[in-house]
Design an enzyme around this catalytic site. Sequence first.
Site, PDB file in Angstrom:
ATOM      1  N   ASP A 172       0.845  -1.186   0.000  1.00  0.00           N
ATOM      2  CA  ASP A 172       0.000   0.000   0.000  1.00  0.00           C
ATOM      3  C   ASP A 172       0.884   1.240   0.000  1.00  0.00           C
ATOM      4  OD1 ASP A 172      -2.361  -1.505   0.143  1.00  0.00           O
ATOM      5  OD2 ASP A 172      -2.371  -1.492   2.321  1.00  0.00           O
ATOM      6  N   ASP A 222      -7.150  -1.553  -3.778  1.00  0.00           N
ATOM      7  CA  ASP A 222      -8.093  -1.273  -2.694  1.00  0.00           C
ATOM      8  C   ASP A 222      -9.157  -0.274  -3.143  1.00  0.00           C
ATOM      9  OD1 ASP A 222      -6.508  -2.886  -1.028  1.00  0.00           O
ATOM     10  OD2 ASP A 222      -5.386  -1.165  -0.263  1.00  0.00           O
TER      11      ASP A 222
END
Length: 156
Positions: free
Chosen positions: A106, A125
């Site tokens: 991420d 995401d």
Amino acid sequence: MFVLDQFTKWLVAGPLGLTELGQNIHLLPFFDLTRVHNRGISLGLLTAGSENARWLLVAMTAVIAGVVAWWLTREEQRGDQLALGLVLGGALGNIVDRARLGYVFDFLDLHIGEFRPFLVFNVADACISIGVVILILRAFLVREPKPSMTKEPDNA
């Protein structure tokens, strides 16, 4: 979406040089690139603390992706197909990370000063979240026309 997700991860880790956990590149007053290794699922739930747990998460998310792919092949509504494609592409991007790296990479960090209303996330995401929101909104707000209950006269 899968290709876009993998490309952005390569771009951030490679040419932009975000190689160390916690490393940060300040871009805008409300947006940074911050390297985070997510070993769990959304919101840090079900953290994989061992290799067995990691592969269990890979298997679990692969089954979910398989169900989404099956649903996508049977869905007739274009809006739902788009949403399912977003979810599937995002799921596949995160599955590849977890299988290849042992974690999901991420890096997108939205914030207001020190306040961070979101966890650090990635393109996959975002695709999953947007796809799910579209599915929910369409389920509650979009009404498909009902078939006519009157029978057409035979012109025999």
